[in-house]
Write an enzyme that holds these catalytic residues in place. Sequence first.
Site, short mmCIF file in Angstrom:
data_model
loop_
_atom_site.label_atom_id
_atom_site.label_comp_id
_atom_site.label_asym_id
_atom_site.label_seq_id
_atom_site.Cartn_x
_atom_site.Cartn_y
_atom_site.Cartn_z
N ASP A 295 11.19 14.66 11.60
CA ASP A 295 10.40 14.20 10.22
C ASP A 295 9.02 14.63 10.28
O ASP A 295 8.27 13.78 9.68
CB ASP A 295 10.85 13.04 9.75
CG ASP A 295 10.75 12.99 8.20
OD1 ASP A 295 10.69 14.19 7.71
OD2 ASP A 295 10.72 11.77 7.73
N VAL B 133 5.31 -0.61 2.66
CA VAL B 133 4.28 -0.91 3.90
C VAL B 133 3.31 -1.68 3.19
O VAL B 133 2.89 -1.36 1.95
CB VAL B 133 3.63 0.75 4.36
CG1 VAL B 133 2.57 -0.07 5.21
CG2 VAL B 133 4.79 1.37 4.83
N LYS C 109 5.42 -2.72 8.04
CA LYS C 109 6.41 -1.98 7.48
C LYS C 109 7.72 -2.64 7.19
O LYS C 109 8.48 -3.48 8.29
CB LYS C 109 6.84 -0.72 8.04
CG LYS C 109 7.98 -0.08 7.35
CD LYS C 109 8.51 1.31 8.32
CE LYS C 109 7.65 2.46 8.17
NZ LYS C 109 8.24 3.54 9.08
N ILE D 202 0.78 -1.19 -0.06
CA ILE D 202 0.09 -0.10 -0.17
C ILE D 202 0.91 1.42 -0.06
O ILE D 202 0.29 2.31 0.04
CB ILE D 202 -0.89 -0.04 1.07
CG1 ILE D 202 -0.15 -0.14 2.43
CG2 ILE D 202 -1.95 -1.03 1.00
CD1 ILE D 202 -1.12 -0.04 3.71
N GLY D 203 2.29 1.15 0.00
CA GLY D 203 2.96 2.25 0.04
C GLY D 203 4.34 1.84 0.09
O GLY D 203 4.80 1.04 0.56
N SER D 204 5.32 2.95 -0.37
CA SER D 204 6.58 2.66 -0.51
C SER D 204 7.32 4.10 -0.05
O SER D 204 6.80 4.91 -0.61
CB SER D 204 7.15 2.16 -1.46
OG SER D 204 8.56 2.19 -1.45
N GLY D 205 8.44 4.27 0.76
CA GLY D 205 9.23 5.41 0.70
C GLY D 205 10.58 5.04 1.15
O GLY D 205 11.08 4.09 0.89
N GLY D 206 11.35 6.26 1.52
CA GLY D 206 12.73 6.21 1.70
C GLY D 206 13.19 4.96 2.88
O GLY D 206 14.26 4.39 2.95
N SER D 207 12.18 4.66 3.97
CA SER D 207 12.52 3.73 4.86
C SER D 207 12.37 2.42 4.58
O SER D 207 12.91 1.39 5.06
CB SER D 207 12.30 4.29 6.33
OG SER D 207 10.63 4.17 6.11
#
Length: 1001
Positions: free
Chosen positions: A818, A705, A719, A697-702
């Site tokens: 952040d 998810v 995550k 459902i999501g992707s980011g720098g860390s």
Amino acid sequence: MTHFNFMSVFFIIILLLTQISNTNSLPSKKDIQILLRTKNSLTLLHDTAGNNLNDWVVLKNSSPCNWTGISCDQSTLYINSIDLAGLTISGNFPFKFCKIKSLQNLSLSDNFLNGSISTRQISSCSNLHFLNLSNNLLVGNLPEFVPVFRNLQWLDLSRNNFSGDIPSSFGASFPKLQVLSLFGNLLNGTIPSSLTNLSELIRCEIAYNPFTPGPLPADIGKLIKLKNLWLPYTNLIGEIPESIGGLIALENLDLSNNELSGRIPESIGKLKNVKQIELYWNRLSGELPASLGNLSNLIYFDASMNGLSGVIPEKFAALQLISLGLNDNYLEGEIPESLVSNTKLEDLKLFNNRFSGALPGRLGENSNLEEFDVSGNGFRGNLPSLLCNGKKLKRLIAFNNKLSGNFPESYGDCDSLTYIRIFNNEMSGSIPVSVWRLPRVHLLEIKNNRFDGVVPSAISGSRKLAQLRISDNQFSGEFPGGICQLSELEVVDASRNRFSGELPLCITELRKLEKLDLQENMFSGEIPSNVSLWKHLTDLNLSRNRFYGEIPSELGSLPDLNYLDLSENLLSGEIPAQLTNLKLNKFNVSGNNLAGRIPVGFDNTFYLPSLIGNPKLCSPDLKPFHPCPKTKFATWFLVGFFLVVCLLLLLSLLWFLKSKTMSIGENIKPLWKLTSFHTMSISEREILGSLTEENLIGSGGSGQVYRARLKTGQSVAVKRLWDVNAKMGRLSSYQSEVETLGRIRHGNIVKLLLSCAGEDLRVLVYEYMENGSLGDVLHGEKGGVLLDWQKRFKIAVGAAQGLAYLHHDCVPAIVHRDVKSNNILLDEEFSPRVADFGLAKMLQLEEGKEASAMSLIAGSYGYIAPEYAYTMKVTEKSDVYSFGVVLMELVTGKRPTDSFFGENNDMIKWVTDATATSEDHCLNLRHLMDTRINPSSSDYTEMEKVLNVALLCTSAFPINRPSMRRVVEFLKDGATQKDLGANNKTKKVTQRENVASPYLA
């Protein structure tokens, strides 16, 4: 005849001179060409001032003296001033303007000039009297100003990106310089002692630069005309030189936020004209010099957060100070009685010292105290009864002392009070009824004293009360029904008192309640069952009372409840199976009269201490409980159920082995460490099985998810972290989240349910947020869902409360680092949770040391506080700045770096400029607000308030930003622009960002 000839010649000469003058009454063609050619070399990014220098054209009989930004001498009409400030000009420094020989003043501040300035370029400007290039994007080293700028009186290069040294030649280049402003750059050399040769200097402002650690010039006292010395955040070390006493004209001395050590010199008492002295957050030691008492003009003094010792000098205490800050030192002795004579005192901060004795009884009699904080000392005796004599006292803080006596009845007339904390003392007697109903108090914390009497129904008048902390006293009687009218109430802690009777049924109507702790009282009756409105309740402790009846099954439907203690009461009936749906960190129903089968979710040794003392409970396996009786039907049912479970387990195992092979492959090792932070039914298999593309459902720098649907029907967010830092020997985002979220319990902080770590894989499991992030809702595909203002305001307050908890209630304090809209998650009712603690930093301060600097800049573009780039120090004020940006997002609906603002511009400048140029706030709101909102007239007022708070949070200088606790107050208390202005007084006179130039009047 001779006389006539003489007069004729005289008039002829006058006529000739007039004609000569008239021929030079317009700027030369050469000067006009210089203006036009230089203009053509510049770029105006967009039109914010109503023109693009379109009037810079040559027309018949026209004069450039009427052009935008051009001023001429009234007698000669020569060009003497060019002021193009704030016209969004981009390009290199237009030094060719200086080829106009008559030019004296050049202001190009608040633009987007870039590149560096060479010595050759600046040399053409040696005739200038005034040069202002502040708030641009200039880089590189400061140029050498040669030849000598003999007429220059004002040099402002502040708020750029200059680096390197301040050239030592500055001390000889400006014989008439009165203002030197270099603050807010990246200067990393040393502060040259040659600056003390600037004998005409009035203002020296070089703060907020990462200089190489070095001392204040020993001969600083040579600057006898200096009025403003502003040097915070400049890495000063060593002692304050004795020569400081030579600054006889000085009005403001700010050496705060450095590493200065040693004693405050006695010579400081020679600064007869000084109005403000800021020495806080250094390493100063020794006693306060008695000579401070000679400073008759001093009105602001702050030497907090040092290592000062000794007593407060009597004569110094008698000064007419508006603000006195001595907190966080080692000062001792009694407070001088002479402090009572002060008629101007507004802020008195003496907390965290070693003071003793009684507080002056007449303190506040002659002044308009607003903030009074003497917590963390050894004061004895009574609280002064006249603290609110001026009817302006807002914050009364005196916890952790040895105060005794009654709560002064006079405080009941203090309607200005918003914040009362006097816990951990020895005070006694009953609290006056008028105090219980103070209309603006939002925190009343009087726990751990010896107060008695009842809590009256008049408490209903305290409509802004959010936290009622009265535990560990001797209050008695019934809990008042009037408490149900306090719609803002979030925390009620009345534990360890002598309350009796039944709880008012209306207590379930407190929609914002997060914590209800009534343990160790004598309450009786049944536990209220209609608790569906407690959507935010996290802690419920009713233990050690006399409650009877059944445990309400409705408690199992509360989404945030993670602490439930009902032990040692007279409860009966069965344990509701619905309670197993909760993600409980603490569960205890021991010591009651409960009966029946222990629900499957609690039927294991982990919960045994929470169940004992209920002899009528039964369990098939859990000892010492007796087995539950079995019927023939039950036996066949159990056999059938067992066979079905076995079949399902077999099928699940086959499915799991297949999915594990396909989705994870050979990279995942079988060795795992699973840590649970909340009691819940979830297995390693369910976690690993969710890591598939269809669940992403999501992707980011860390990391990435996933949404996992558990066999219980519950959804969680999983995550999977990249976590490359772990292999580099740094604190990984996995460790940071586990160390912070693992110990946090707050309704506005996302819950970390468990962590799962293997050799090559790290996974964190959180509660699932139905509405995603605030950023998604405002700017993403869900844009349009969150239209009404009231939901946005609810998010603003909730997120502020979460951050305030991190900053003020966690020990050690936690800085998120952040804060942004994408890291504020929303549940199904749009209640916010602050999330993503991968960059979080605990402010574990060693005694006498400040927070360490970070090795790299962390955060997200558009949200990073300006000082972070050059101080690299972790403070809560960085989070405050970022939160101010989020508030602007909520009002405007725009991203912080939306293309709408134009190149090299952002939302903060856009909002700041708009609110500064219009006197009609409603018009400002109509221009700034999100067009998707259809606000009511009351919404406009609230939006204005939020914008005002946002502007305060995003102040360029950290000291001007409020704490997150104060932000919560502002949002809840309906702070107006006037209120905020009062909070941000011109006390910090050196931090005014827009100082009018006397040369551009």
